[in-house]
Each structure stands twice: as C-alpha cells, then as structure tokens.
Design a protein around this motif. Structure first.
Motif, PDB file in Angstrom:
ATOM      1  N   ARG A   1      70.401  61.113 -72.222  1.00 45.68           N
ATOM      2  CA  ARG A   1      70.830  61.301 -73.619  1.00 45.68           C
ATOM      3  C   ARG A   1      71.176  62.761 -73.874  1.00 45.68           C
ATOM      4  N   CYS A   2      72.005  62.957 -74.879  1.00 43.98           N
ATOM      5  CA  CYS A   2      72.423  64.320 -75.192  1.00 43.98           C
ATOM      6  C   CYS A   2      72.710  64.447 -76.672  1.00 43.98           C
ATOM      7  N   ASN A   3      72.488  65.649 -77.195  1.00 43.23           N
ATOM      8  CA  ASN A   3      72.791  65.898 -78.610  1.00 43.23           C
ATOM      9  C   ASN A   3      74.235  66.373 -78.792  1.00 43.23           C
TER      10      ASN A   3
ATOM     11  N   MET B   1      79.164  62.256 -65.981  1.00 43.66           N
ATOM     12  CA  MET B   1      78.395  63.436 -65.554  1.00 43.66           C
ATOM     13  C   MET B   1      77.064  63.502 -66.310  1.00 43.66           C
ATOM     14  N   SER B   2      77.074  63.106 -67.574  1.00 44.30           N
ATOM     15  CA  SER B   2      75.834  63.197 -68.363  1.00 44.30           C
ATOM     16  C   SER B   2      74.736  62.301 -67.791  1.00 44.30           C
ATOM     17  N   GLU B   3      75.107  61.323 -66.979  1.00 44.79           N
ATOM     18  CA  GLU B   3      74.101  60.436 -66.387  1.00 44.79           C
ATOM     19  C   GLU B   3      73.595  60.966 -65.043  1.00 44.79           C
TER      20      GLU B   3
ATOM     21  N   SER C   1      80.697  77.732 -67.523  1.00 47.12           N
ATOM     22  CA  SER C   1      81.818  77.312 -68.368  1.00 47.12           C
ATOM     23  C   SER C   1      82.757  76.430 -67.554  1.00 47.12           C
ATOM     24  N   VAL C   2      82.896  75.196 -67.991  1.00 46.75           N
ATOM     25  CA  VAL C   2      83.916  74.338 -67.388  1.00 46.75           C
ATOM     26  C   VAL C   2      85.268  74.790 -67.958  1.00 46.75           C
ATOM     27  N   VAL C   3      86.263  74.889 -67.089  1.00 45.26           N
ATOM     28  CA  VAL C   3      87.569  75.409 -67.507  1.00 45.26           C
ATOM     29  C   VAL C   3      88.567  74.260 -67.591  1.00 45.26           C
TER      30      VAL C   3
ATOM     31  N   GLY D   1      73.800  64.749 -64.293  1.00 41.62           N
ATOM     32  CA  GLY D   1      73.182  66.049 -64.543  1.00 41.62           C
ATOM     33  C   GLY D   1      73.931  67.229 -63.967  1.00 41.62           C
ATOM     34  N   GLY D   2      75.129  67.001 -63.452  1.00 39.54           N
ATOM     35  CA  GLY D   2      75.941  68.102 -62.936  1.00 39.54           C
ATOM     36  C   GLY D   2      75.551  68.473 -61.525  1.00 39.54           C
TER      37      GLY D   2
ATOM     38  N   PHE E   1      82.662  80.224 -63.836  1.00 43.48           N
ATOM     39  CA  PHE E   1      83.736  79.325 -64.253  1.00 43.48           C
ATOM     40  C   PHE E   1      83.804  78.162 -63.268  1.00 43.48           C
ATOM     41  N   ILE E   2      83.725  76.960 -63.828  1.00 42.84           N
ATOM     42  CA  ILE E   2      83.583  75.751 -63.011  1.00 42.84           C
ATOM     43  C   ILE E   2      84.825  74.887 -63.144  1.00 42.84           C
ATOM     44  N   GLU E   3      85.344  74.450 -62.018  1.00 42.14           N
ATOM     45  CA  GLU E   3      86.484  73.525 -62.064  1.00 42.14           C
ATOM     46  C   GLU E   3      86.039  72.170 -62.619  1.00 42.14           C
ATOM     47  N   TRP E   4      86.880  71.614 -63.425  1.00 43.99           N
ATOM     48  CA  TRP E   4      86.634  70.291 -64.010  1.00 43.99           C
ATOM     49  C   TRP E   4      86.684  69.234 -62.901  1.00 43.99           C
ATOM     50  N   MET E   5      85.620  68.444 -62.815  1.00 44.84           N
ATOM     51  CA  MET E   5      85.559  67.401 -61.783  1.00 44.84           C
ATOM     52  C   MET E   5      85.774  66.028 -62.416  1.00 44.84           C
ATOM     53  N   PRO E   6      86.551  65.184 -61.777  1.00 45.28           N
ATOM     54  CA  PRO E   6      86.801  63.858 -62.333  1.00 45.28           C
ATOM     55  C   PRO E   6      85.653  62.898 -62.028  1.00 45.28           C
TER      56      PRO E   6
ATOM     57  N   THR F   1      67.635  68.802 -65.496  1.00 43.66           N
ATOM     58  CA  THR F   1      68.922  68.701 -66.155  1.00 43.66           C
ATOM     59  C   THR F   1      68.936  67.392 -66.940  1.00 43.66           C
ATOM     60  N   GLY F   2      70.129  66.962 -67.373  1.00 44.09           N
ATOM     61  CA  GLY F   2      70.197  65.740 -68.162  1.00 44.09           C
ATOM     62  C   GLY F   2      71.590  65.119 -68.025  1.00 44.09           C
ATOM     63  N   GLY F   3      72.071  64.478 -69.006  1.00 49.02           N
ATOM     64  CA  GLY F   3      71.880  64.625 -70.430  1.00 49.02           C
ATOM     65  C   GLY F   3      71.408  66.028 -70.803  1.00 49.02           C
TER      66      GLY F   3
ATOM     67  N   THR G   1      69.084  73.403 -66.463  1.00 53.71           N
ATOM     68  CA  THR G   1      70.439  73.544 -66.991  1.00 53.71           C
ATOM     69  C   THR G   1      70.452  72.902 -68.370  1.00 53.71           C
ATOM     70  N   THR G   2      70.935  73.643 -69.356  1.00 56.53           N
ATOM     71  CA  THR G   2      70.839  73.192 -70.740  1.00 56.53           C
ATOM     72  C   THR G   2      72.038  73.672 -71.541  1.00 56.53           C
ATOM     73  N   ASN G   3      72.351  72.948 -72.605  1.00 56.37           N
ATOM     74  CA  ASN G   3      73.374  73.469 -73.515  1.00 56.37           C
ATOM     75  C   ASN G   3      72.779  74.511 -74.470  1.00 56.37           C
ATOM     76  N   ALA G   4      71.505  74.689 -74.437  1.00 56.36           N
ATOM     77  CA  ALA G   4      70.763  75.761 -75.140  1.00 56.36           C
ATOM     78  C   ALA G   4      70.718  75.601 -76.657  1.00 56.36           C
TER      79      ALA G   4
ATOM     80  N   TYR H   1      84.669  66.803 -71.479  1.00 57.56           N
ATOM     81  CA  TYR H   1      84.840  66.575 -70.040  1.00 57.56           C
ATOM     82  C   TYR H   1      83.671  65.809 -69.437  1.00 57.56           C
ATOM     83  N   CYS H   2      82.650  65.555 -70.244  1.00 56.09           N
ATOM     84  CA  CYS H   2      81.413  64.995 -69.709  1.00 56.09           C
ATOM     85  C   CYS H   2      81.219  63.534 -70.080  1.00 56.09           C
ATOM     86  N   MET H   3      81.634  63.169 -71.274  1.00 61.87           N
ATOM     87  CA  MET H   3      81.412  61.781 -71.719  1.00 61.87           C
ATOM     88  C   MET H   3      82.455  61.402 -72.764  1.00 61.87           C
TER      89      MET H   3
HETATM   90  N1  SAM Z   1      73.320  69.109 -71.032  1.00 58.51           N
HETATM   91  C1  SAM Z   1      73.085  70.132 -70.091  1.00 58.51           C
HETATM   92  C2  SAM Z   1      74.194  71.143 -70.081  1.00 58.51           C
HETATM   93  O1  SAM Z   1      75.257  70.856 -70.620  1.00 58.51           O
HETATM   94  O2  SAM Z   1      73.986  72.204 -69.494  1.00 58.51           O
HETATM   95  C3  SAM Z   1      72.823  69.630 -68.691  1.00 58.51           C
HETATM   96  C4  SAM Z   1      73.618  68.474 -68.193  1.00 58.51           C
HETATM   97  S1  SAM Z   1      75.358  68.810 -67.960  1.00 58.51           S
HETATM   98  C5  SAM Z   1      75.920  67.263 -67.364  1.00 58.51           C
HETATM   99  C6  SAM Z   1      75.309  69.831 -66.529  1.00 58.51           C
HETATM  100  C7  SAM Z   1      76.557  70.633 -66.252  1.00 58.51           C
HETATM  101  O3  SAM Z   1      77.616  69.758 -65.911  1.00 58.51           O
HETATM  102  C8  SAM Z   1      77.047  71.458 -67.429  1.00 58.51           C
HETATM  103  O4  SAM Z   1      77.172  72.804 -67.041  1.00 58.51           O
HETATM  104  C9  SAM Z   1      78.400  70.872 -67.741  1.00 58.51           C
HETATM  105  O5  SAM Z   1      79.285  71.832 -68.217  1.00 58.51           O
HETATM  106  C10 SAM Z   1      78.809  70.324 -66.396  1.00 58.51           C
HETATM  107  N2  SAM Z   1      79.818  69.266 -66.454  1.00 58.51           N
HETATM  108  C11 SAM Z   1      79.808  68.156 -67.209  1.00 58.51           C
HETATM  109  N3  SAM Z   1      80.895  67.391 -66.966  1.00 58.51           N
HETATM  110  C12 SAM Z   1      81.622  68.056 -66.019  1.00 58.51           C
HETATM  111  C13 SAM Z   1      82.841  67.793 -65.341  1.00 58.51           C
HETATM  112  N4  SAM Z   1      83.530  66.683 -65.564  1.00 58.51           N
HETATM  113  N5  SAM Z   1      83.277  68.697 -64.426  1.00 58.51           N
HETATM  114  C14 SAM Z   1      82.567  69.832 -64.175  1.00 58.51           C
HETATM  115  N6  SAM Z   1      81.394  70.121 -64.765  1.00 58.51           N
HETATM  116  C15 SAM Z   1      80.924  69.262 -65.686  1.00 58.51           C
END
Ligand code: SAM
Ligand code: SF4
Length: 331
Positions: free
Chosen positions: A21-23, A326-328, A160-162, A330-331, A187-192, A67-69, A96-99, A28-30
């Motif tokens: 779960r996430c707030n 990704m939220s399921e 930071s996902v870019v 945890g990255g 800086f993190i590449e967006w993963m599908p 991590t999470g969610g 790892t958290t959105n803080a 790019y995550c869900m």
């Molecule tokens: N909620 C926490 C957070 O955002 O830090 C932890 C879980 S989140 C899924 C973990 C990491 O995955 C975060 O840094 C997020 O930016 C990254 N993330 C989520 N979806 C992604 C994607 N499709 N491609 C690359 N990174 C992704």
C-alpha cells in the motif's frame, strides 16, 4: 554456506517490501486508481519477515532494505527494525521511502536501529510533484528529508526517476541540491513493469542523456574517484560537481544493465521471494513459513531459489515483467 547462484554471483542484500500500500500514486509506479491491496492475512507478519531475514543472514546476507509500497504506512515499523537489528549477521538496515510521513517517524526509526534512508523525490516544484505523485505535497517530502538528516539517518540518497514530459525540466535543480547538501542525488531510468511498456518507451530518457542535460547547465561532472567504494557495490555510477558537498549518480538499469553484478533478492509483502526485479520468477516462502518450516528448511528453499536466479532481464528483447506493479515489489 554463502548464497551463490549458478553464475557465481554472491547474494548479500535483501530488499523487503513490508506493504503493497502507498499514500501516493506515482505515475511510473502504479495506475491512477491504485492497485488492489493484498488482504491483511496475506501480508507477512513482522515475526515471519524476521524468520526469513534470519535464515538469509545465516547464509551471508548482511544488508536489508525496507521498502513498499510506502513502508511508513505500515503500523509500527520501528518494531520490525528492532527485530531485524538483533538478527546475527545483519550489519545494515536501510529504508526506501517517499518521506512524506518521515518527519513524525525518523527519530524513532533511528533509535530502533535504522541506519539510513533513500528518499524518492522526482522534482522540487510543488505543482509538478503533485502531478507526478497524483496527490502528494512536496513540502511533506522535504520536511521528511530534514527530519532524516536531524535523526542521523545518513548518508542520504535521493532517488529521482527520470521521464520525458514528467520531470525532465526539474533535473538540474535536483542535481544542484548536491552543491550544499552531502546527499547522493541519483537519476534512475524508468523501467517498464506490468503493462506500462508503451508509456515507458514514450517517456524513457537514457542515463547518458540525463547526464548531458545536467552538464549543459552545470558544467562537466567529474567521476567520483573511488567509484567502487562510493557505490558500495550498488548499481549507481557517481560523479561530482566542482566543490559540491554531495554526489550525482546514474542508475541505468535499462540502457546499460548491471545484471552481471547483481547481489540481491527481493521479498514481497505477501511473502514471495522475487529473484530479479525485472523478471516474474518468484518462490512462495510464506507458505513454507506458515507450514511450520524450521530455519534449515527456509535456508534450503533460499539456496534452491538462488540457484534458479535469472541471469538478467530481457528488456532489450522487449520482454518486460507482467505480474506486478513496482509498488508491489519495492523497487
Ligand atoms: N514508496 C517508496 C518510495 O517511493 O521510495 C518505496 C517503494 S518505491 C516502489 C521504490 C523505488 O522505486 C522508488 O525510488 C521509485 O521511484 C522507484 N520506481 C517506482 N516505479 C519505477 C519504475 N517504473 N521505474 C524505475 N523506478 C521506479
Ligand atoms: Fe508509492 Fe513509492 Fe510507488 Fe510512489 S514510487 S507510488 S511513493 S510506492
């Protein structure tokens, strides 16, 4: 006996998702509507997580990341940290958290034994942040970062996902944070994952392009000399702006993958051991633990799973994982 896979890679790092779960609802995550949450009974209890970590630590895993969610939406996370702190062999516990909820939990987590945090932050602009997260307030995340620093949850990494059209105009400001702050901004590449391959392909920006964008505005980035030590054997490659307190990292999981150096496993909130972030192979440890398996049996299951760890992902062949968001994971 250490956990070594068929390719000779030694596993020393376990990422533990404590909730699906996430707030927030990052684009790019869900999906905008979120992901249906797991039933409460399907989520591993803290004692069950501790048993799996204990088994893994007995096989050489020394680093654990929560991590999470969003890990901070799970009740009483410090009590899990306290359980894990006492596991022989665990040398580092990170999160790892959105803080956005961190300001009220940072000190208690530090007191419980959390070593440091990675904070996900894709922009400093309030309107853009609200759009990317679909509901978040950047001030909450910034307050969380300050609280982490005050509580000594350092060194801090900002992730930071870019993505094009999402935050490509915000990257320079994020990188500038490192001038004053001793943070690693990565800086993190967006993963599908799970069906967003087309959207990801549209927005994808390779790390080399991100670096060129930064250098156009900020001047040349110098490689951090002892990259290996700085990386802590992780996937990022680090640079520094002249005179900067912090570093800038690039994680190119797609354009230049680092599967050959992979040292990690992932445990999902519902107790599946995921062998590779970008492949759907999973092993059900929850069933084993709930069937009353002893530590030796859990360790045998870990050994068997690691023996079957995929060599790497196949994104270059347009094969993306389809099973989870990704939220399921945890990255
Ligand atoms: N909620 C926490 C957070 O955002 O830090 C932890 C879980 S989140 C899924 C973990 C990491 O995955 C975060 O840094 C997020 O930016 C990254 N993330 C989520 N979806 C992604 C994607 N499709 N491609 C690359 N990174 C992704
Ligand atoms: Fe939540 Fe983290 Fe996914 Fe954003 S990246 S939706 S904060 S789990």
């Amino acid at each position: 006996m250490p956990l070594v896979d068929a390719l000779g890679r030694t596993i020393t790092y376990l990422r533990v998702s404590v909730t699906d779960r996430c707030n927030l609802r990052c684009q790019y995550c869900m999906p905008a509507e979120g992901v249906p949450g797991q039933r409460h009974d399907d989520i591993l209890r803290y004692e069950e997580i501790e048993r799996i970590v204990r088994a893994a630590a007995g096989l050489g895993v020394w680093k654990v990341r929560l991590t999470g969610g969003e890990p901070l939406v799970r009740k009483d996370l410090p009590s899990l940290v306290r359980l894990l702190r006492d596991v022989p062999g665990v040398r580092e516990i990170t999160m790892t958290t959105n803080a956005t909820l961190l300001d009220r939990h940072a000190q208690e987590l530090a007191d419980a034994g959390l070593d440091r945090v990675n904070v996900s932050l894709d922009t400093l602009d309030p309107t853009q942040y609200a759009a990317i997260t679909r509901c978040g307030n950047v001030e909450d995340a910034l307050r969380g970062l300050e609280a982490a620093e005050a509580a000594g949850l350092t060194p801090i990494k900002v992730n930071s996902v870019v993505a094009r059209g999402m935050n490509d105009g915000a990257l320079v400001d994020l990188a500038r944070l490192t001038l004053e702050r001793p943070w690693s901004v990565r800086f993190i590449e967006w993963m599908p994952l799970n069906g967003d391959a087309a959207q990801c392909a549209e927005g994808f920006i390779p790390a080399a392009e991100t670096r060129a964008t930064l250098e156009r505005s900020l001047g040349p980035l110098s490689p951090v000399e002892d990259t290996r030590a700085e990386r802590g054997l992780g996937p990022a490659v680090y640079y520094r702006l002249p005179g900067a307190a912090g570093t800038i990292g690039f994680i190119s999981a797609v354009s230049q993958h680092f599967c050959a150096a992979c040292n990690r496993l992932r445990l999902t909130a519902d107790g599946r051991l995921r062998l590779c972030l970008l492949a759907d192979d999973e092993v059900d440890l929850r069933a084993l633990v709930r069937a009353g398996a002893d530590q030796a049996a859990i360790q045998r299951a870990l050994q068997r799973a690691v023996a079957a760890k995929p060599a790497g992902h196949h994104l270059a062949d347009h094969v993306a994982p389809a099973g989870r968001h990704m939220s399921e994971i945890g990255g």
